[in-house]
Design a protein around this motif. Structure first.
Motif, short mmCIF file in Angstrom:
data_model
loop_
_atom_site.label_atom_id
_atom_site.label_comp_id
_atom_site.label_asym_id
_atom_site.label_seq_id
_atom_site.Cartn_x
_atom_site.Cartn_y
_atom_site.Cartn_z
N GLN A 97 0.83 -1.20 0.00
CA GLN A 97 0.00 0.00 0.00
C GLN A 97 0.86 1.25 0.00
OE1 GLN A 97 -2.77 -0.21 3.27
NE2 GLN A 97 -3.82 -1.99 2.44
N GLU A 99 3.91 1.52 -1.20
CA GLU A 99 4.53 1.63 -2.51
C GLU A 99 3.57 2.25 -3.52
OE1 GLU A 99 5.95 -2.22 -3.70
OE2 GLU A 99 7.43 -2.29 -2.07
N LYS A 100 2.30 1.82 -3.48
CA LYS A 100 1.30 2.39 -4.38
C LYS A 100 1.11 3.88 -4.11
CE LYS A 100 -1.47 -1.77 -5.07
NZ LYS A 100 -2.76 -2.42 -4.80
N SER A 101 1.03 4.23 -2.84
CA SER A 101 0.85 5.65 -2.48
C SER A 101 2.04 6.47 -2.93
CB SER A 101 0.68 5.80 -0.96
OG SER A 101 -0.51 5.20 -0.54
N GLY A 103 4.00 5.83 -5.41
CA GLY A 103 3.92 5.94 -6.87
C GLY A 103 2.92 7.01 -7.30
N ARG A 104 1.79 7.07 -6.62
CA ARG A 104 0.79 8.10 -6.96
C ARG A 104 1.32 9.48 -6.64
NH1 ARG A 104 -3.05 4.03 -5.01
NH2 ARG A 104 -2.91 4.93 -2.94
N ARG A 105 2.01 9.63 -5.52
CA ARG A 105 2.58 10.94 -5.16
C ARG A 105 3.64 11.34 -6.15
NH1 ARG A 105 1.94 9.08 0.09
NH2 ARG A 105 4.04 8.26 0.17
N ALA A 107 3.82 10.68 -9.25
CA ALA A 107 3.21 11.13 -10.50
C ALA A 107 2.89 12.62 -10.42
CB ALA A 107 1.95 10.32 -10.79
N PHE A 108 2.49 13.09 -9.25
CA PHE A 108 2.15 14.49 -9.09
C PHE A 108 3.38 15.38 -8.91
CE2 PHE A 108 -1.97 12.63 -8.14
CZ PHE A 108 -2.81 13.47 -8.85
N THR A 109 4.42 14.87 -8.28
CA THR A 109 5.61 15.67 -8.07
C THR A 109 6.39 15.86 -9.37
OG1 THR A 109 6.88 13.74 -7.38
CG2 THR A 109 5.88 15.06 -5.64
#
Length: 112
Positions: A97, A99-101, A103-105, A107-109
Protein backbone atom coordinates in the motif's frame (compact mmCIF):
# COMPACT_ATOMS: atom_id res chain seq x y z
CA UNK A 1 -14.09 -15.69 7.59
CA UNK A 2 -17.16 -17.56 6.71
CA UNK A 3 -20.44 -16.68 8.30
CA UNK A 4 -19.47 -16.86 11.94
CA UNK A 5 -21.90 -16.42 14.81
CA UNK A 6 -21.67 -13.19 16.78
CA UNK A 7 -19.87 -14.85 19.68
CA UNK A 8 -17.13 -16.11 17.39
CA UNK A 9 -16.76 -12.66 15.83
CA UNK A 10 -16.30 -11.19 19.31
CA UNK A 11 -13.50 -13.69 19.96
CA UNK A 12 -11.80 -12.88 16.64
CA UNK A 13 -12.05 -9.15 17.37
CA UNK A 14 -10.52 -9.65 20.85
CA UNK A 15 -7.61 -11.56 19.29
CA UNK A 16 -6.94 -8.78 16.78
CA UNK A 17 -7.34 -6.16 19.50
CA UNK A 18 -4.37 -7.71 21.33
CA UNK A 19 -2.33 -7.24 18.15
CA UNK A 20 -3.45 -3.62 17.78
CA UNK A 21 -1.00 -2.31 20.37
CA UNK A 22 2.60 -1.47 19.38
CA UNK A 23 4.10 -2.56 22.71
CA UNK A 24 2.58 -6.02 22.38
CA UNK A 25 3.89 -6.30 18.83
CA UNK A 26 7.33 -5.32 20.11
CA UNK A 27 7.12 -8.03 22.78
CA UNK A 28 6.09 -10.61 20.18
CA UNK A 29 8.98 -9.58 17.98
CA UNK A 30 11.44 -10.06 20.86
CA UNK A 31 9.94 -13.45 21.71
CA UNK A 32 10.41 -14.48 18.09
CA UNK A 33 14.05 -15.28 18.94
CA UNK A 34 13.17 -17.31 22.04
CA UNK A 35 11.70 -17.22 25.50
CA UNK A 36 12.40 -14.36 27.91
CA UNK A 37 11.48 -13.41 31.43
CA UNK A 38 9.58 -10.24 32.32
CA UNK A 39 12.70 -8.37 33.41
CA UNK A 40 14.49 -9.11 30.16
CA UNK A 41 11.46 -8.08 28.11
CA UNK A 42 11.05 -4.88 30.10
CA UNK A 43 14.69 -3.95 29.58
CA UNK A 44 14.60 -4.75 25.87
CA UNK A 45 11.34 -2.81 25.35
CA UNK A 46 12.27 0.13 27.55
CA UNK A 47 9.14 -0.20 29.70
CA UNK A 48 8.57 -1.07 33.34
CA UNK A 49 8.20 -4.70 34.35
CA UNK A 50 4.68 -3.92 35.59
CA UNK A 51 3.69 -2.51 32.19
CA UNK A 52 5.16 -5.49 30.33
CA UNK A 53 3.45 -7.88 32.77
CA UNK A 54 0.05 -6.33 32.01
CA UNK A 55 0.62 -6.78 28.28
CA UNK A 56 1.81 -10.35 28.77
CA UNK A 57 -1.26 -11.20 30.86
CA UNK A 58 -3.52 -10.11 28.01
CA UNK A 59 -1.42 -11.96 25.45
CA UNK A 60 -1.54 -15.10 27.62
CA UNK A 61 -5.30 -14.79 27.97
CA UNK A 62 -5.67 -14.72 24.18
CA UNK A 63 -3.30 -17.67 23.74
CA UNK A 64 -0.48 -15.82 21.97
CA UNK A 65 2.10 -16.59 24.62
CA UNK A 66 2.43 -19.04 27.46
CA UNK A 67 3.98 -18.58 30.87
CA UNK A 68 6.26 -20.92 32.75
CA UNK A 69 7.39 -20.25 36.33
CA UNK A 70 10.99 -21.09 37.17
CA UNK A 71 12.05 -20.19 40.67
CA UNK A 72 11.19 -16.54 41.21
CA UNK A 73 10.94 -15.72 37.50
CA UNK A 74 8.22 -16.21 34.92
CA UNK A 75 9.34 -17.00 31.40
CA UNK A 76 7.22 -16.35 28.34
CA UNK A 77 7.32 -17.93 24.91
CA UNK A 78 5.22 -17.90 21.78
CA UNK A 79 2.40 -20.42 21.88
CA UNK A 80 1.75 -20.58 18.14
CA UNK A 81 4.51 -19.47 15.75
CA UNK A 82 1.92 -18.95 13.00
CA UNK A 83 1.31 -15.54 14.61
CA UNK A 84 4.44 -14.40 12.76
CA UNK A 85 2.97 -15.54 9.43
CA UNK A 86 -0.06 -13.37 10.17
CA UNK A 87 2.12 -10.39 11.11
CA UNK A 88 4.32 -10.88 8.03
CA UNK A 89 1.22 -10.99 5.84
CA UNK A 90 -0.04 -7.71 7.30
CA UNK A 91 3.40 -6.07 7.02
CA UNK A 92 3.65 -7.11 3.37
CA UNK A 93 0.21 -5.67 2.67
CA UNK A 94 1.12 -2.36 4.34
CA UNK A 95 4.38 -2.19 2.37
CA UNK A 96 2.50 -2.72 -0.91
CA UNK A 97 0.00 0.00 0.00
CA UNK A 98 2.84 2.39 0.81
CA UNK A 99 4.53 1.63 -2.51
CA UNK A 100 1.30 2.39 -4.38
CA UNK A 101 0.85 5.65 -2.48
CA UNK A 102 4.45 6.66 -3.18
CA UNK A 103 3.92 5.94 -6.87
CA UNK A 104 0.79 8.10 -6.96
CA UNK A 105 2.58 10.94 -5.16
CA UNK A 106 5.56 10.67 -7.53
CA UNK A 107 3.21 11.13 -10.50
CA UNK A 108 2.15 14.49 -9.09
CA UNK A 109 5.61 15.67 -8.07
CA UNK A 110 6.92 15.12 -11.61
CA UNK A 111 4.38 17.72 -12.81
CA UNK A 112 6.08 20.58 -10.99
Amino acid sequence: MKQLPEGALVEVAAYFQVLAEPTRLQILNILRSGERNVGELAQMCGFTAANVSRHLALMTQQGLVERESRGTSAYYRITDPSIFELCDLVCGNIARQMEKSAGRRAAFTSLS
